[in-house]
Motif scaffolding. Structure first.
Motif, PDB file in Angstrom:
ATOM      1  N   LEU A 170       0.864  -1.179   0.000  1.00 37.01           N
ATOM      2  CA  LEU A 170       0.000   0.000   0.000  1.00 37.01           C
ATOM      3  C   LEU A 170       0.904   1.233   0.000  1.00 37.01           C
ATOM      4  N   SER A 171       0.852   1.998  -1.051  1.00 33.82           N
ATOM      5  CA  SER A 171       1.721   3.173  -1.121  1.00 33.82           C
ATOM      6  C   SER A 171       1.241   4.114  -2.203  1.00 33.82           C
ATOM      7  N   ASP A 172       1.890   5.262  -2.272  1.00 37.12           N
ATOM      8  CA  ASP A 172       1.621   6.201  -3.367  1.00 37.12           C
ATOM      9  C   ASP A 172       1.894   5.531  -4.705  1.00 37.12           C
ATOM     10  N   LEU A 173       2.908   4.665  -4.738  1.00 36.49           N
ATOM     11  CA  LEU A 173       3.253   3.985  -5.984  1.00 36.49           C
ATOM     12  C   LEU A 173       2.115   3.085  -6.456  1.00 36.49           C
ATOM     13  N   SER A 174       1.443   2.423  -5.540  1.00 38.39           N
ATOM     14  CA  SER A 174       0.281   1.607  -5.913  1.00 38.39           C
ATOM     15  C   SER A 174      -0.794   2.479  -6.533  1.00 38.39           C
ATOM     16  N   GLU A 175      -1.009   3.622  -5.949  1.00 36.90           N
ATOM     17  CA  GLU A 175      -2.020   4.541  -6.472  1.00 36.90           C
ATOM     18  C   GLU A 175      -1.645   5.034  -7.867  1.00 36.90           C
ATOM     19  N   ILE A 176      -0.381   5.331  -8.080  1.00 44.04           N
ATOM     20  CA  ILE A 176       0.086   5.771  -9.402  1.00 44.04           C
ATOM     21  C   ILE A 176      -0.086   4.651 -10.427  1.00 44.04           C
ATOM     22  N   MET A 177       0.157   3.421 -10.006  1.00 41.77           N
ATOM     23  CA  MET A 177      -0.016   2.278 -10.917  1.00 41.77           C
ATOM     24  C   MET A 177      -1.472   2.155 -11.369  1.00 41.77           C
ATOM     25  N   THR A 178      -2.416   2.459 -10.482  1.00 42.02           N
ATOM     26  CA  THR A 178      -3.823   2.376 -10.876  1.00 42.02           C
ATOM     27  C   THR A 178      -4.159   3.419 -11.936  1.00 42.02           C
ATOM     28  N   LEU A 179      -3.429   4.508 -11.961  1.00 41.59           N
ATOM     29  CA  LEU A 179      -3.617   5.517 -13.011  1.00 41.59           C
ATOM     30  C   LEU A 179      -2.968   5.073 -14.310  1.00 41.59           C
ATOM     31  N   LEU A 235      -5.857  -4.715 -12.796  1.00 44.19           N
ATOM     32  CA  LEU A 235      -5.299  -4.810 -11.445  1.00 44.19           C
ATOM     33  C   LEU A 235      -6.392  -5.426 -10.582  1.00 44.19           C
ATOM     34  N   VAL A 236      -6.068  -6.545  -9.928  1.00 43.49           N
ATOM     35  CA  VAL A 236      -7.095  -7.293  -9.206  1.00 43.49           C
ATOM     36  C   VAL A 236      -7.068  -7.075  -7.695  1.00 43.49           C
ATOM     37  N   SER A 237      -5.914  -6.729  -7.143  1.00 49.11           N
ATOM     38  CA  SER A 237      -5.841  -6.519  -5.697  1.00 49.11           C
ATOM     39  C   SER A 237      -4.484  -5.937  -5.326  1.00 49.11           C
ATOM     40  N   ILE A 238      -4.384  -5.605  -4.052  1.00 51.51           N
ATOM     41  CA  ILE A 238      -3.112  -5.170  -3.476  1.00 51.51           C
ATOM     42  C   ILE A 238      -2.844  -6.068  -2.278  1.00 51.51           C
ATOM     43  N   ILE A 239      -1.626  -6.538  -2.182  1.00 58.07           N
ATOM     44  CA  ILE A 239      -1.214  -7.395  -1.073  1.00 58.07           C
ATOM     45  C   ILE A 239      -0.216  -6.592  -0.246  1.00 58.07           C
ATOM     46  N   VAL A 296      -7.752   2.542  -3.133  1.00 59.27           N
ATOM     47  CA  VAL A 296      -7.967   3.039  -4.495  1.00 59.27           C
ATOM     48  C   VAL A 296      -8.866   2.102  -5.310  1.00 59.27           C
ATOM     49  N   GLY A 297      -9.921   1.628  -4.669  1.00 59.00           N
ATOM     50  CA  GLY A 297     -10.895   0.792  -5.359  1.00 59.00           C
ATOM     51  C   GLY A 297     -10.519  -0.666  -5.513  1.00 59.00           C
ATOM     52  N   LEU A 298      -9.385  -1.073  -4.990  1.00 64.24           N
ATOM     53  CA  LEU A 298      -8.944  -2.472  -5.088  1.00 64.24           C
ATOM     54  C   LEU A 298      -9.010  -3.147  -3.731  1.00 64.24           C
ATOM     55  N   PRO A 299      -9.403  -4.440  -3.715  1.00 63.41           N
ATOM     56  CA  PRO A 299      -9.386  -5.150  -2.434  1.00 63.41           C
ATOM     57  C   PRO A 299      -7.941  -5.324  -1.946  1.00 63.41           C
ATOM     58  N   VAL A 300      -7.788  -5.269  -0.640  1.00 66.02           N
ATOM     59  CA  VAL A 300      -6.461  -5.409  -0.033  1.00 66.02           C
ATOM     60  C   VAL A 300      -6.445  -6.684   0.799  1.00 66.02           C
ATOM     61  N   PHE A 301      -5.367  -7.459   0.615  1.00 62.06           N
ATOM     62  CA  PHE A 301      -5.197  -8.695   1.368  1.00 62.06           C
ATOM     63  C   PHE A 301      -3.897  -8.641   2.144  1.00 62.06           C
ATOM     64  N   LYS A 302      -3.958  -9.173   3.354  1.00 66.02           N
ATOM     65  CA  LYS A 302      -2.762  -9.225   4.191  1.00 66.02           C
ATOM     66  C   LYS A 302      -1.886 -10.382   3.751  1.00 66.02           C
TER      67      LYS A 302
END
Length: 165
Positions: free
Chosen positions: A124-133, A142-146, A156-162
């Motif tokens: 989870l970071s600014d970089l993840s958000e930039i990737m969604t753009l 993009l299906v999720s963020i781990i 940013v609209g994506l499910p997050v998994f631990k």
């Protein structure tokens, strides 16, 4: 909350703290050193040292208020320095964004070349958000963020998994 802080060189950290103090003084002249330190995420002694440095440089003026408290005011030089540091910060932020978007585009291009259609991001970071753009320009979903420290269900609209340890 997502992690957004990026480790910066010492000069940038010094500028960040100084700009933070100048913004706080501008917004609330009666803010305590303790509240300033807490807001900036620094030790009380460090906040005191930075305030003293700002006073010595002529950026902040201090006057004693009742009950052993102090009021802080920006000087004209302080307003000027606040503007300069804000412009510097914005320039660095835009440069970081452009660089991250270029790097992200290269990675997404590699994923597309490999035939990957569905991709998960790590962290989870600014970089993840930039990737969604950036992903909008590719035939990739993009299906999720781990994230190993995930404490949110969505970012940013994506499910997050631990991530598992």
């Amino acid at each position: 909350m997502a992690k957004t802080e990026i480790d910066l060189p010492d000069h940038n950290n010094e500028s960040r703290i100084t700009l933070g103090l100048l913004n706080m003084v501008d917004g609330n002249s009666s803010a305590s050193q303790r509240s300033m330190a807490s807001s900036l995420g620094i030790a009380l002694g460090l906040a005191n040292a930075y305030l003293k440095r700002c006073v010595k440089k002529g950026l902040i003026k201090v006057s004693q208020a009742p009950a052993n408290r102090y009021a802080y005011y920006l000087t004209p030089q302080g307003f000027s320095e606040k503007s300069r540091l804000t412009a510097e910060f914005l320039t660095q932020s835009f440069n970081l964004f452009r660089h991250a978007r270029t790097e992200g585009a290269e990675l997404l291009g590699q994923c597309q070349t490999l035939g990957w259609k569905r991709v998960a991001l790590y962290g989870l970071s600014d970089l993840s958000e930039i990737m969604t753009l950036s992903v909008r320009d590719y035939d990739i979903e993009l299906v999720s963020i781990i994230d190993r420290d995930a404490d949110v269900a969505q970012f940013v609209g994506l499910p997050v998994f631990k991530a598992m340890p």
